[in-house]
Design an enzyme around this catalytic site. Structure first.
Site: not given
Length: 329
Positions: A161, A260, A224
């Protein structure tokens, strides 16, 4: 279906933009040529989707699906090996009173905790995700960011991430952001890359749309919302804009990219609102933890309490559910 982008992002970007050389001006023209987001319409649609009711049988299915989509997260300076092992144990057995409870998709930790999480999770099928690229600020040299990524992958991370350089993005230096994502993707090897845009700092829905497209163009496997460290984090309207982006990206390229939302999603009711939005905006293909995740920890507690209530007809006391969620999630 492949879950990684096996193409050269720069070559693909040149093809999609119709240019022989990828420049910041070419990216600017392309990104600012995307349709603008109708703020009032977006927020009204999100509000409408958020009021949808679902049948009891569908609710039970949605709760299990939401549990399976969680990246169970601890990202605190005070994280210890014991805390990470405890989080991993929670992921393996979310509800000791009911072993049919699905496992979360992943445990998300800082890079120096990857080996500990990997060992604790073993062959359970729960992934290890690591934040990288100078999370959460993204303020470091590219060499440091890439080393951060490489270290986490070598330690065994299944997913990375990363955070984008929001300063560069807001200054209009899209080529810098593109290159950083593309190079991080290359450093990931077989690990999937989630690109954190920190939407709360992007201010406008138009910027969220542009950052989404830029992240996908550069090779991100997921887009995300947030680090979970600032507010606002994951909102339904922002997630709706991102879901539209991945839907349209698939229409353009044939490739699926995951979404996400992270930070601030704490209740089953909220999670179900997001799942309804996924189905209505992107489509049922995204109702799978390969393509949709929740960055959360406290959410798991409420989902388990709701699951227990549906099974027994009564709420369990909060004392019967672990409360190991760090602040911000």
């Amino acid at each position: 279906m492949s879950t990684t982008t096996a193409v050269d992002p720069t070559a693909r970007a040149r093809d999609l933009l119709g240019v022989s050389r990828l420049t910041n001006q070419a990216l600017t023209t392309w990104l600012h040529g995307l349709p603008g987001v109708d703020q009032v319409g977006c927020e009204a649609r999100a509000a409408g989707l958020g009021t949808r009711s679902i049948k009891t049988s569908s609710k039970a299915w949605a709760i299990d699906l939401a549990i399976s989509m969680i990246d169970l997260t601890t990202l605190e300076g005070a994280d210890t090996p014991g805390k990470v092992r405890g989080l991993a144990a929670r992921a393996v057995t979310p509800d000791p009173s009911d072993l049919t409870t699905p496992r979360p998709a992943a445990v998300c930790v800082y890079g120096d905790m990857v080996e500990i999480a990997k060992e604790a999770l073993g062959d359970t099928g729960v992934k290890v995700a690591a934040v990288a690229t100078a999370f959460p600020s993204g303020r470091a040299s590219r060499a440091v960011k890439l080393a951060d990524t490489t270290d986490a992958v070598q330690a065994g991370a299944d997913e990375i991430d990363m955070v984008i350089d929001r300063g560069a993005f807001l200054a209009g230096d899209y080529l810098r952001v593109f290159r950083e994502i593309a190079e991080t993707k290359e450093a990931c090897g077989d690990a999937r890359l989630k690109v954190i845009m920190e939407t709360g700092e992007l201010v406008t829905y138009d910027n969220v749309r542009r950052a989404s497209w830029l992240s996908m163009l550069a090779g991100g496997d997921f887009i995300k919302t947030s680090t979970g460290k600032i507010s606002p984090a994951a909102t339904l309207p922002v997630t709706l804009v991102m879901l539209e982006a991945v839907r349209d990206w698939q229409g353009l390229t044939g490739e699926m990219v995951g979404v996400k939302p992270a930070g601030g999603i704490r209740t089953s009711k909220d999670a179900i609102k997001f799942l309804v939005t996924v189905s209505e905006v992107a489509g049922e293909e995204w109702l799978d933890n390969t393509w949709f995740r929740f960055g959360a920890s406290s959410l798991l507690n409420d989902l388990i309490l709701q699951r227990q209530k549906m099974a027994t007809g009564a709420y369990s006391g909060a004392d019967y559910v672990a409360d190991d969620a760090p602040s911000g999630y």
